[in-house]
Design a protein around this motif. Structure first.
Motif, short mmCIF file in Angstrom:
data_model
loop_
_atom_site.label_atom_id
_atom_site.label_comp_id
_atom_site.label_asym_id
_atom_site.label_seq_id
_atom_site.Cartn_x
_atom_site.Cartn_y
_atom_site.Cartn_z
N ALA A 2 -38.90 45.17 40.80
CA ALA A 2 -39.46 43.86 41.17
C ALA A 2 -40.00 43.87 42.60
O ALA A 2 -41.08 43.33 42.87
N ALA A 3 -39.29 44.51 43.51
CA ALA A 3 -39.73 44.56 44.91
C ALA A 3 -41.04 45.34 45.04
O ALA A 3 -41.94 44.94 45.79
N ARG A 4 -41.16 46.44 44.32
CA ARG A 4 -42.39 47.24 44.40
C ARG A 4 -43.57 46.51 43.77
O ARG A 4 -44.69 46.59 44.27
N LEU A 17 -47.13 45.09 45.58
CA LEU A 17 -48.48 45.33 45.05
C LEU A 17 -49.25 44.02 44.83
O LEU A 17 -50.36 44.03 44.32
N GLY A 18 -48.62 42.90 45.20
CA GLY A 18 -49.30 41.62 45.11
C GLY A 18 -49.00 40.81 43.87
O GLY A 18 -49.59 39.75 43.66
N LEU A 49 -58.52 39.64 38.30
CA LEU A 49 -59.19 40.41 39.35
C LEU A 49 -58.23 41.36 40.07
O LEU A 49 -58.43 41.68 41.24
N PHE A 50 -57.22 41.85 39.38
CA PHE A 50 -56.28 42.81 39.97
C PHE A 50 -57.04 44.09 40.29
O PHE A 50 -57.79 44.61 39.45
N PRO A 51 -56.87 44.63 41.49
CA PRO A 51 -57.64 45.83 41.90
C PRO A 51 -57.40 47.02 40.97
O PRO A 51 -56.26 47.41 40.73
N PRO A 52 -58.46 47.61 40.45
CA PRO A 52 -58.32 48.75 39.54
C PRO A 52 -57.51 49.90 40.15
O PRO A 52 -56.76 50.58 39.46
N VAL A 74 -48.87 50.65 39.71
CA VAL A 74 -48.12 49.77 38.80
C VAL A 74 -47.47 50.61 37.70
O VAL A 74 -46.29 50.45 37.39
N LEU A 75 -48.23 51.52 37.11
CA LEU A 75 -47.68 52.38 36.06
C LEU A 75 -46.56 53.26 36.60
O LEU A 75 -45.56 53.49 35.92
#
Length: 92
Positions: A12-14, A18-19, A40-43, A49-50
């Motif tokens: 959750a913190a990470r 990442l926004g 509009l999440f940055p590609p 995220v993965l």
């Protein structure tokens, strides 16, 4: 705090870093983490995220035209380390 709870909190913190805005729910057998992913999440952030959700026991992305995209991850709680644990169908 158990190791599984620490793991869920770290995920959750990470995600937050990442926004994303993660929500944590604790259940009997697992802890779930969910976060809405903006259109509009940055590609370039998807790889990170993965990498983050890969630390979970299960993860996925639910996408719908009505509700948008929801990233989810599950971290299973530890099973007691004893020989006396009996599951369904086991008798003494």
């Amino acid at each position: 705090m158990s190791a599984s709870e620490v793991g869920a909190e770290a995920i959750a913190a990470r995600l937050s870093a990442l926004g994303l805005i993660p929500r944590i729910e604790r259940h009997t057998r697992y802890t779930s983490i969910e976060a809405e992913v903006p259109e509009l999440f940055p590609p370039e952030s998807w790889r990170e995220v993965l990498h983050v959700v890969a630390k979970a026991d299960r993860f996925g992305l639910f996408a719908s035209s009505l509700s948008g995209r929801t990233l989810w991850a599950l971290v299973h709680k530890a099973v007691p380390a004893t020989g006396n644990v009996r599951g369904p169908g086991h008798q003494r």
